[in-house]
Scaffold this motif. Structure first.
Motif, PDB file in Angstrom:
ATOM      1  N   UNK A  11       0.825  -1.196   0.000  1.00  0.00           N
ATOM      2  CA  UNK A  11       0.000   0.000   0.000  1.00  0.00           C
ATOM      3  C   UNK A  11       0.864   1.252   0.000  1.00  0.00           C
ATOM      4  N   UNK A  12       0.587   2.160  -0.911  1.00  0.00           N
ATOM      5  CA  UNK A  12       1.287   3.436  -0.945  1.00  0.00           C
ATOM      6  C   UNK A  12       1.461   3.950  -2.357  1.00  0.00           C
ATOM      7  N   UNK A  13       1.659   5.256  -2.495  1.00  0.00           N
ATOM      8  CA  UNK A  13       1.778   5.861  -3.818  1.00  0.00           C
ATOM      9  C   UNK A  13       3.123   5.625  -4.494  1.00  0.00           C
ATOM     10  N   UNK A  14       4.078   5.041  -3.776  1.00  0.00           N
ATOM     11  CA  UNK A  14       5.413   4.834  -4.346  1.00  0.00           C
ATOM     12  C   UNK A  14       5.605   3.428  -4.911  1.00  0.00           C
ATOM     13  N   UNK A  15       4.520   2.643  -5.016  1.00  0.00           N
ATOM     14  CA  UNK A  15       4.592   1.312  -5.617  1.00  0.00           C
ATOM     15  C   UNK A  15       3.671   1.270  -6.821  1.00  0.00           C
ATOM     16  N   UNK A  16       4.235   0.839  -7.936  1.00  0.00           N
ATOM     17  CA  UNK A  16       3.474   0.704  -9.172  1.00  0.00           C
ATOM     18  C   UNK A  16       3.414  -0.763  -9.570  1.00  0.00           C
TER      19      UNK A  16
END
Length: 112
Positions: A73-78
């Motif tokens: 979870x988080x915006x830094x994982x794609x």
């Protein structure tokens, strides 16, 4: 491909913030964006028929992207999810476009 567009990266890197008691978080690609922020990529391949013969590839890709976000979870994982026939997931396309924009910005700044 990342190195060709000027983005140094490392493969198979641990991301301790996503470790659990039962599992270490080893993501496929890690690098720093143009602002120095850590970015992680987790690659996955799905079959279009995953989940049943009536399931379109797009839904299999979307389900896998959601599962990756649930785990990391988080915006830094794609999540970079592909169908085995070559179709790219929406998030993989968005990430590739982001990298290209960043590399163009860096290339322009170096020529000034």
């Amino acid at each position: 491909w990342l190195e060709k567009v000027g983005v140094p990266n490392k493969l198979e890197q641990e991301a301790p913030k996503w470790n659990t008691e039962d599992e270490r978080a080893i993501l496929d690609i890690a690098y720093h964006d143009k602002n120095g922020k850590d970015i992680f990529i987790d690659v996955s391949c799905v079959e279009g028929a995953e989940g049943g013969s009536r399931t379109p590839a797009a839904f299999a890709i979307q389900r896998r992207e959601k599962a990756k976000h649930a785990r990391y979870n988080g915006p830094d994982m794609y999540p970079f999810v592909l169908d085995c026939r070559g179709r790219w997931g929406r998030e993989a396309i968005n990430w590739a476009n982001l990298v290209l924009k960043d590399s163009e910005t860096i290339a322009k700044a170096e020529h000034i």
